[in-house]
Design a protein around this motif. Structure first.
Motif: not given
Length: 216
Positions: A75-96
């Protein structure tokens, strides 16, 4: 060099990683591991995972094991490909996402895994399921899903109104559960049922389900 995933599609942990790879639309090679002859306990495999369990994801010169950790890496290595599985652009969503990934691992999985082990794994080894263990685990799982029902009354998915690793990591065990008479523990909770229908209808996870061939 292409990614290589060592495992078997009917394995819950292998299928968890397959889900992430399919959601990301990645090219990879699935390398079958013959569990029946103990291939996972041989030196060649132990060099990849010294604990001798599947799956292992090989990315060039590095081997990753533990399916949830593998998914986190993917999810981290390919964060900009396919489905965003970790919500890397929003720290609160990523935290949840992180919160509910931990809930799956520490609370949901210990409740559901004894059910799957008793009903699917023991018969593979010619053993009889202990239904008292199953019933106790179903009761425990029901209490966990009561919390999920309340959470999912406020959002479509566990971390919010978006699909993430928090949902994906639940897929393998729940998919097997839904083939048993105990599927009612999901179906009797309308928000949990709607959540399950949403994630299990995703093309990537339907593809994963096709390889999950064990039956009760």
């Amino acid at each position: 060099m292409a990614l290589k995933l060592y495992g078997v599609p009917f394995s819950t942990c292998t299928s968890r990683v397959l889900g992430a790879l399919y959601e990301k639309g990645l090219d990879f090679e699935l390398v079958p591991v013959n569990l029946s002859v103990g291939e996972h306990k041989q030196p060649e495999f132990l060099a990849k995972n010294p604990f001798g369990v599947i799956p292992v994801l090989e990315d060039e010169d590095v081997n990753f094991f533990e399916s949830r950790a593998v998914n986190h890496y993917v999810a981290h290595k390919y964060k900009d490909q396919g489905t965003d599985l970790i919500r890397h652009k929003n720290i609160k969503e990523a935290g949840l996402v992180g919160v509910w990934v931990e809930v799956e691992s520490q609370t949901f999985n210990p409740a559901i895994s004894p059910i799957i082990y008793q009903l699917y794994v023991k018969p593979l080894h010619g053993e009889t399921p202990d239904h008292s263990v199953v019933e106790a685990a179903v009761e425990k799982l029901a209490k966990v899903l009561d919390v999920y029902e309340a959470r999912l009354a406020t959002s479509k998915y566990l971390a919010g109104d978006f699909f993430s690793l928090a949902d994906l990591n639940h897929f393998p065990y729940t998919n097997y559960l839904m083939k048993t008479p105990h599927a009612s523990v999901v179906n009797s909770r309308p928000h949990v049922k709607a959540w399950w229908e949403a994630i299990s209808s995703r093309p990537a996870l339907k593809k994963v389900a096709d390889g999950m061939i064990l039956s009760v």
